[in-house]
Design an enzyme around this catalytic site. Structure first.
Site, short mmCIF file in Angstrom:
data_model
loop_
_atom_site.label_atom_id
_atom_site.label_comp_id
_atom_site.label_asym_id
_atom_site.label_seq_id
_atom_site.Cartn_x
_atom_site.Cartn_y
_atom_site.Cartn_z
N GLU A 1 10.93 -3.91 5.66
CA GLU A 1 9.93 -3.43 6.62
C GLU A 1 10.42 -3.51 8.06
O GLU A 1 9.66 -3.23 8.99
CB GLU A 1 8.62 -4.21 6.45
CG GLU A 1 8.06 -4.21 5.04
CD GLU A 1 7.63 -2.85 4.52
OE1 GLU A 1 7.82 -1.83 5.22
OE2 GLU A 1 7.10 -2.79 3.41
N TYR B 1 0.81 -1.22 0.00
CA TYR B 1 0.00 0.00 0.00
C TYR B 1 0.84 1.27 0.00
O TYR B 1 0.29 2.36 0.03
CB TYR B 1 -0.94 0.01 1.21
CG TYR B 1 -0.24 -0.19 2.54
CD1 TYR B 1 0.32 0.89 3.21
CD2 TYR B 1 -0.15 -1.45 3.12
CE1 TYR B 1 0.97 0.72 4.43
CE2 TYR B 1 0.49 -1.63 4.34
CZ TYR B 1 1.05 -0.55 4.99
OH TYR B 1 1.68 -0.73 6.19
N GLY B 2 2.15 1.15 -0.06
CA GLY B 2 3.01 2.33 0.00
C GLY B 2 4.09 2.32 -1.05
O GLY B 2 3.81 2.33 -2.26
N THR B 3 5.34 2.29 -0.61
CA THR B 3 6.48 2.43 -1.53
C THR B 3 6.72 1.21 -2.41
O THR B 3 7.56 1.26 -3.30
CB THR B 3 7.77 2.75 -0.75
OG1 THR B 3 8.12 1.64 0.06
CG2 THR B 3 7.61 4.02 0.09
N LEU B 4 5.98 0.12 -2.21
CA LEU B 4 6.10 -1.05 -3.07
C LEU B 4 5.06 -1.05 -4.20
O LEU B 4 5.07 -1.93 -5.05
CB LEU B 4 5.94 -2.34 -2.25
CG LEU B 4 7.14 -2.66 -1.35
CD1 LEU B 4 6.76 -3.68 -0.29
CD2 LEU B 4 8.32 -3.17 -2.18
#
Length: 146
Positions: free
Chosen positions: A85, A11-14
């Protein structure tokens, strides 16, 4: 006991177009499709977001992608994502916890049904801090935060 080979909800930088997508996922996935994590809120972090379970467990949704890894790349990818993470099982210093969650395929209300996936949620200490002092990302979509 090894972890089940579930897809990942990112849901973010990936997510595609974000900084870590090409570094970690390019060429290692079978499928990437829009998905939503119901019952969660999204908070802004220092260059990356945190998903946190919504206090009432309903209403809130986090937007992202459901990523299915190539079988031959799975074990290495799982280890690399755990490192990215800063997750280690049982470590009280974790920023995130890798949790098996139910996500919904599709980006809108007419989703294709639930799927079990690994999701990195804010660790309990981080989540408590975010709930009291964090900056909520309205709408739950990291890509629209600006």
């Amino acid at each position: 006991m090894s972890a089940p080979e579930l897809p990942f909800f990112v849901y973010g930088t990936l997510r595609p177009g974000e900084v870590n997508h090409d570094l970690f996922l390019r060429g290692r996935t079978l499928r990437e499709e829009p998905a939503r994590l119901p019952g969660a809120l999204l908070y802004d972090g220092p260059g990356y977001p945190y998903a946190v379970e919504a206090p009432d467990g309903t209403g809130a949704t986090v937007a992202g992608e459901l990523v299915t890894a190539r079988p031959e790349a799975y074990a290495r990818l799982l280890a690399e994502l755990d490192r990215l993470e800063e997750y280690a099982p049982g470590d009280p210093r974790n920023l995130y916890e890798r949790v098996e969650c139910e996500v919904l395929r599709g980006g809108g209300p007419a989703s294709e049904g639930p799927v079990r996936a690994w999701t990195y949620l804010a660790a309990p200490v981080v989540a408590a801090r975010l709930r009291t002092r964090g900056k909520l990302i309205e709408g739950g979509d990291w890509l629209t935060r600006r």
